[in-house]
Design an enzyme around this catalytic site. Structure first.
Site, PDB file in Angstrom:
ATOM      1  CD  GLN A 143      -2.392  -1.290   2.761  1.00 32.24           C
ATOM      2  OE1 GLN A 143      -3.415  -0.717   3.103  1.00 32.24           O
ATOM      3  NE2 GLN A 143      -1.719  -2.046   3.593  1.00 32.24           N
ATOM      4  CG  ASP A 153       7.893   3.609   0.726  1.00 31.57           C
ATOM      5  OD1 ASP A 153       8.120   2.603   0.026  1.00 31.57           O
ATOM      6  OD2 ASP A 153       7.537   3.529   1.919  1.00 31.57           O
ATOM      7  CG  HIS A 183      -2.972   2.563  -1.749  1.00 28.96           C
ATOM      8  ND1 HIS A 183      -2.996   2.542  -0.373  1.00 28.96           N
ATOM      9  CD2 HIS A 183      -4.143   1.983  -2.131  1.00 28.96           C
ATOM     10  CE1 HIS A 183      -4.116   1.978   0.050  1.00 28.96           C
ATOM     11  NE2 HIS A 183      -4.822   1.619  -0.992  1.00 28.96           N
ATOM     12  N   GLY A 235       2.874  -4.519   9.097  1.00 25.30           N
ATOM     13  CA  GLY A 235       2.820  -3.078   9.350  1.00 25.30           C
ATOM     14  C   GLY A 235       1.644  -2.364   8.718  1.00 25.30           C
ATOM     15  CB  THR A 236      -1.159  -2.788   6.929  1.00 29.06           C
ATOM     16  OG1 THR A 236      -2.355  -2.116   6.534  1.00 29.06           O
ATOM     17  CG2 THR A 236      -1.381  -4.284   6.895  1.00 29.06           C
ATOM     18  CB  SER A 237      -4.184   0.189  10.648  1.00 28.97           C
ATOM     19  OG  SER A 237      -4.525   0.843   9.441  1.00 28.97           O
ATOM     20  CD  GLN A 260      -0.278  -0.701  18.665  1.00 27.35           C
ATOM     21  OE1 GLN A 260      -1.112  -1.033  19.512  1.00 27.35           O
ATOM     22  NE2 GLN A 260       0.753   0.088  18.938  1.00 27.35           N
ATOM     23  CB  ALA A 319       8.609  -4.599   9.721  1.00 26.47           C
TER      24      ALA A 319
HETATM   25  P1  OAD Z   1      -1.468   2.860   9.191  1.00 18.87           P
HETATM   26  O1  OAD Z   1      -0.808   4.079   9.704  1.00 18.87           O
HETATM   27  O2  OAD Z   1      -2.962   2.817   9.176  1.00 18.87           O
HETATM   28  O3  OAD Z   1      -0.968   1.596  10.026  1.00 18.87           O
HETATM   29  C1  OAD Z   1       0.398   1.405  10.283  1.00 18.87           C
HETATM   30  C2  OAD Z   1       0.589   0.090  11.013  1.00 18.87           C
HETATM   31  O4  OAD Z   1       1.977  -0.104  11.143  1.00 18.87           O
HETATM   32  C3  OAD Z   1      -0.029   0.044  12.406  1.00 18.87           C
HETATM   33  O5  OAD Z   1      -0.713  -1.186  12.579  1.00 18.87           O
HETATM   34  C4  OAD Z   1       1.209   0.136  13.323  1.00 18.87           C
HETATM   35  O6  OAD Z   1       1.023  -0.555  14.557  1.00 18.87           O
HETATM   36  C5  OAD Z   1       2.239  -0.560  12.465  1.00 18.87           C
HETATM   37  N1  OAD Z   1       3.644  -0.207  12.753  1.00 18.87           N
HETATM   38  C6  OAD Z   1       4.179   0.929  13.245  1.00 18.87           C
HETATM   39  N2  OAD Z   1       5.517   0.840  13.310  1.00 18.87           N
HETATM   40  C7  OAD Z   1       5.856  -0.389  12.833  1.00 18.87           C
HETATM   41  C8  OAD Z   1       7.090  -1.081  12.630  1.00 18.87           C
HETATM   42  N3  OAD Z   1       8.264  -0.538  12.924  1.00 18.87           N
HETATM   43  N4  OAD Z   1       7.034  -2.345  12.120  1.00 18.87           N
HETATM   44  C9  OAD Z   1       5.852  -2.925  11.813  1.00 18.87           C
HETATM   45  N5  OAD Z   1       4.671  -2.311  11.989  1.00 18.87           N
HETATM   46  C10 OAD Z   1       4.665  -1.067  12.480  1.00 18.87           C
HETATM   47  O7  OAD Z   1      -0.867   2.583   7.736  1.00 18.87           O
HETATM   48  P2  OAD Z   1      -1.462   1.637   6.579  1.00 18.87           P
HETATM   49  O8  OAD Z   1      -2.173   0.461   7.128  1.00 18.87           O
HETATM   50  O9  OAD Z   1      -0.368   1.412   5.610  1.00 18.87           O
HETATM   51  O10 OAD Z   1      -3.806   5.110   1.778  1.00 18.87           O
HETATM   52  O11 OAD Z   1      -2.507   2.605   5.916  1.00 18.87           O
HETATM   53  C11 OAD Z   1      -3.219   2.147   4.798  1.00 18.87           C
HETATM   54  C12 OAD Z   1      -3.534   3.305   3.893  1.00 18.87           C
HETATM   55  O12 OAD Z   1      -4.092   4.395   4.656  1.00 18.87           O
HETATM   56  C13 OAD Z   1      -2.329   3.954   3.252  1.00 18.87           C
HETATM   57  O13 OAD Z   1      -1.861   3.267   2.115  1.00 18.87           O
HETATM   58  C14 OAD Z   1      -2.871   5.302   2.858  1.00 18.87           C
HETATM   59  C15 OAD Z   1      -3.569   5.650   4.151  1.00 18.87           C
HETATM   60  O14 OAD Z   1      -4.616   6.536   4.061  1.00 18.87           O
HETATM   61  C16 OAD Z   1      -4.149   6.126   0.979  1.00 18.87           C
HETATM   62  O15 OAD Z   1      -3.666   7.235   1.114  1.00 18.87           O
HETATM   63  C17 OAD Z   1      -5.145   5.762  -0.081  1.00 18.87           C
END
Ligand code: OAD
Length: 270
Positions: A105, A108, A123, A215-217, A243, A254
């Site tokens: 997603q 970068d 994305h 690393g995705t919510s 989380q 990660a």
């Molecule tokens: P989020 O910010 O929603 O979630 C980030 C996740 O990464 C959370 O579950 C954190 O706990 C986890 N996290 C943080 N640090 C970490 C680490 N060092 N290693 C592993 N995990 C870690 O980001 P996304 O799920 O990517 O879309 O968000 C999805 C989409 O929402 C993005 O692609 C973007 C955004 O709006 C668009 O803009 C269309």
């Protein structure tokens, strides 16, 4: 770390013929790119209703141009400076052992910079500019090109330069089309996903034996459907995140968990 989940993940990966790694912002956090929804996340500073749709952005740029410049700067600069971390690199090592498709997603380009060969960017990519009417790419940036754009924006946000000068300077760096057709090739809220990429992603998920979700919510659909689809098809979904998550959750960052998992699965000497 739950040892039963760890063993289940290692054994499933050893047996797998095809693996999908589904990544979100968390995998790039250790490369200095902020996540979206954590406590200090991006959407806390830049509310998505103002900044994460094209219409919202066009309205905000008229009323608060400086804040839009700050938003763009905050998107571009961390990506311009970023390098792949040990999480991205571990996925490349896995690809040498088992057919691996990365579905990300993230916009970068860090999986490609690390050396992953099959990356589906659902994305889009901040490193590309597309012509929205012709549906084709018009320019591919290097990170140093993004850094030049960030430098122009810094001059403006620090009030050393006028908006007029900013526009003149950006024209040297960005392939503007004054009809507004040339846009960063990124998906904002309300946009459809790139169809061909999405179709390949769904196919890869159908065909995989294990899906690693890193690393995705899982808050943003339709991308978040992919692990749901895998689970519904009986495929093991292993989640790596600091989380808590349901199912086969490996707790941690990660950059630490992925290298250890790939080591224990493929590189350990029995
Ligand atoms: P989020 O910010 O929603 O979630 C980030 C996740 O990464 C959370 O579950 C954190 O706990 C986890 N996290 C943080 N640090 C970490 C680490 N060092 N290693 C592993 N995990 C870690 O980001 P996304 O799920 O990517 O879309 O968000 C999805 C989409 O929402 C993005 O692609 C973007 C955004 O709006 C668009 O803009 C269309």
């Amino acid at each position: 770390m739950d040892i039963d989940n760890w063993i289940a993940a290692v054994l499933a990966l050893r047996k797998a013929k095809r693996v999908v790694v589904f990544t979100g912002a968390g995998i790039s956090a250790e490369s200095g790119i902020p996540t979206f929804r954590d406590a200090d996340g991006f959407w806390q500073r830049f509310p998505p209703e103002l900044y994460a749709t094209w219409n919202g952005l066009l309205t905000t740029v008229v009323t608060q141009p400086l804040s839009v410049a700050e938003f763009v700067l905050n998107v571009i600069e961390p990506v311009a400076k970023a390098e792949p971390n040990s999480g991205h690199q571990a996925i490349v090592r896995m690809e040498q052992r088992v057919k691996t498709t990365v579905i990300t997603q993230n916009i970068d380009g860090l999986h490609q910079s690390a050396g992953s060969s099959e990356v589906l960017e659902v994305h889009g990519s901040l490193l590309e500019v597309s012509d929205t009417s012709a549906g084709k790419l018009v320019r591919r940036f290097e990170r140093k090109d993004l850094m030049r754009i960030a430098d122009c924006l810094h001059q403006y946000t620090s009030k050393k330069q006028s908006a007029e000068t900013l526009i003149l300077e950006l024209q040297q760096q960005y392939p503007f089309d004054w009809m507004g057709r040339h846009r960063p090739n990124v998906v904002l809220f309300g946009d459809g996903l790139p169809e061909a990429v999405w179709a390949k992603a769904c196919e890869a998920v159908e065909e995989c034996d294990v899906l690693l979700s890193v690393g995705t919510s899982g808050a943003v659909y339709p991308a978040a459907m992919l692990p749901d689809n895998a689970k519904a098809a009986g495929t093991l979904v292993v989640t790596i995140d600091p989380q808590p998550r349901s199912g086969c959750w490996l707790e941690g960052d990660a950059g630490t968990v992925l290298p250890k998992l790939i080591h224990d699965t493929f590189e350990i000497q029995n």
